[in-house]
Design a protein around this motif. Structure first.
Motif, PDB file in Angstrom:
ATOM      1  N   ALA A  39       0.805  -1.227   0.000  1.00  0.00           N
ATOM      2  CA  ALA A  39       0.000   0.000   0.000  1.00  0.00           C
ATOM      3  C   ALA A  39       0.844   1.286   0.000  1.00  0.00           C
ATOM      4  O   ALA A  39       0.535   2.210  -0.755  1.00  0.00           O
ATOM      5  N   PRO A  40       1.917   1.371   0.816  1.00  0.00           N
ATOM      6  CA  PRO A  40       2.668   2.634   0.816  1.00  0.00           C
ATOM      7  C   PRO A  40       3.333   2.964  -0.529  1.00  0.00           C
ATOM      8  O   PRO A  40       3.836   4.080  -0.699  1.00  0.00           O
ATOM      9  N   ALA A  41       3.339   2.024  -1.478  1.00  0.00           N
ATOM     10  CA  ALA A  41       4.022   2.279  -2.760  1.00  0.00           C
ATOM     11  C   ALA A  41       3.084   2.824  -3.828  1.00  0.00           C
ATOM     12  O   ALA A  41       3.465   2.941  -4.996  1.00  0.00           O
ATOM     13  N   LYS A  42       1.875   3.189  -3.427  1.00  0.00           N
ATOM     14  CA  LYS A  42       0.870   3.582  -4.427  1.00  0.00           C
ATOM     15  C   LYS A  42       1.377   4.678  -5.388  1.00  0.00           C
ATOM     16  O   LYS A  42       1.310   4.516  -6.603  1.00  0.00           O
ATOM     17  N   GLU A  43       1.894   5.758  -4.836  1.00  0.00           N
ATOM     18  CA  GLU A  43       2.329   6.859  -5.710  1.00  0.00           C
ATOM     19  C   GLU A  43       3.463   6.430  -6.616  1.00  0.00           C
ATOM     20  O   GLU A  43       3.521   6.779  -7.785  1.00  0.00           O
ATOM     21  N   MET A  44       4.366   5.632  -6.068  1.00  0.00           N
ATOM     22  CA  MET A  44       5.516   5.164  -6.846  1.00  0.00           C
ATOM     23  C   MET A  44       5.039   4.345  -8.062  1.00  0.00           C
ATOM     24  O   MET A  44       5.496   4.551  -9.189  1.00  0.00           O
ATOM     25  N   VAL A  45       4.110   3.443  -7.818  1.00  0.00           N
ATOM     26  CA  VAL A  45       3.617   2.579  -8.903  1.00  0.00           C
ATOM     27  C   VAL A  45       2.836   3.410  -9.925  1.00  0.00           C
ATOM     28  O   VAL A  45       3.055   3.292 -11.139  1.00  0.00           O
ATOM     29  N   PHE A  46       1.964   4.266  -9.437  1.00  0.00           N
ATOM     30  CA  PHE A  46       1.142   5.051 -10.359  1.00  0.00           C
ATOM     31  C   PHE A  46       2.002   6.043 -11.152  1.00  0.00           C
ATOM     32  O   PHE A  46       1.778   6.245 -12.342  1.00  0.00           O
ATOM     33  N   ASP A  47       2.988   6.652 -10.492  1.00  0.00           N
ATOM     34  CA  ASP A  47       3.901   7.567 -11.203  1.00  0.00           C
ATOM     35  C   ASP A  47       4.647   6.824 -12.296  1.00  0.00           C
ATOM     36  O   ASP A  47       4.857   7.348 -13.386  1.00  0.00           O
ATOM     37  N   TYR A  48       5.062   5.577 -11.994  1.00  0.00           N
ATOM     38  CA  TYR A  48       5.823   4.821 -12.997  1.00  0.00           C
ATOM     39  C   TYR A  48       4.962   4.573 -14.240  1.00  0.00           C
ATOM     40  O   TYR A  48       5.426   4.734 -15.376  1.00  0.00           O
TER      41      TYR A  48
END
Ligand SMILES: [Zn+2]
Length: 285
Positions: A39-48
């Motif tokens: 869950a804490p990686a949401k922005e990282m994944v979506f930005d990628y």
């Protein structure tokens, strides 16, 4: 990072540690994601996705290698945004669809940080199934239990890519599986897949070329090493309970003893159960 023509690897860090898990994106005619990270990686994944000309909305399939928290953390969020199909083996469905059940039955300290929402499984797959990704390309499903009962691996033939989740133990790392011989059989099943050029495991950095099969051999050899350590420590002090035996074995393997947990104890107990057999690699099955 793009690794092969269609596959991008996302190294997802665990907050406050040096540990990580890999999730993968397959940019075929349609976009598929293999495991969703935490869950804490949401922005990282979506930005990628956005940085590479896609959008979270474009994901059509979320392929779950299994149900553990570090593989399903964003599944509910991605399904909601994209309307994608969440795909998993039937034996993992419960723990994806009911995270409270998973936590009750397999409490890991980081679980609540990694996953906050259950996700519906839209499609249940089994060994031998194929999934169309558009453009005539199919993903193949291989049932590779051992780490968990419904662990599956996926093969994407255009890139010779194998997505193995946690099915192949990483040599030197914490061994996590509940059945020694089932795990061995799964690794051998993957070794028998010809034409692999890239190994995308959740535990390793992506592995390319001939090393793919070498890593599987190293996993088998490592399991034998764990087995020998268990047999040795068990023979030295037969009265040890599971936790104490695990601490001795981890020390012998050079793994920090503070990594011992009930989950690792399960692995060590599984080896102890098989301890009449000196060489586990001798099984022909
Ligand atoms: Zn796992």
């Amino acid at each position: 990072m793009q690794v092969t023509e269609h596959v991008h690897a996302l190294k997802v860090p665990f907050p406050g540690t040096t540990r990580f898990v890999y999730a993968y994106l397959i940019y075929a005619a349609q976009v598929a994601m293999v495991d969703s990270g935490i869950a804490p990686a949401k922005e990282m994944v979506f930005d990628y996705l956005r940085k590479t000309g896609r959008d979270p909305k474009n994901i059509r399939f979320l392929l779950q290698t299994h149900s553990h928290g570090d593989h399903i953390g964003l599944s509910a969020a991605i399904r909601k945004i994209s309307g994608c199909q969440v795909v998993a083996h039937g034996a993992e469905k419960d723990w994806i669809e009911d995270i409270n059940k998973q936590y009750r039955e397999r409490p890991t300290p980081t679980f609540r940080t990694f996953v906050q929402e259950s996700a519906k499984v839209d499609r249940v797959v089994k060994d031998g199934d194929t999934l169309g990704l558009g453009g005539g390309e199919n993903l193949q499903v291989i049932h590779t239990p051992g780490h968990s009962p419904g662990s599956v691996s996926f093969v994407y033939p255009p890139d010779g890519a194998l997505f193995s989740g946690d099915a192949i133990p990483a040599a030197g790392a914490l061994p996590i599986y509940s059945d020694v011989f089932v795990t061995l059989r799964s690794i051998r099943k993957l070794k028998a897949v010809r034409g692999l050029k890239a190994l995308f495991s959740s535990w390793h950095d992506p592995i390319l070329g001939e090393k793919v099969y070498l890593v599987m051999d190293q996993a088998l050899a490592y399991m034998q090493r764990v087995h020998e350590a268990v047999r040795q420590k068990d023979a030295d002090e037969p009265s040890l309970d599971g936790k104490e035996l695990t601490l001795r074995v981890l020390k012998a393997l050079g793994i920090p003893e503070n990594m011992a947990s009930p989950i690792v104890v399960t692995t060590i107990e599984a080896h102890r159960k098989a301890s009449q057999q000196a060489d586990i690699l001798k099984t022909t099955d």
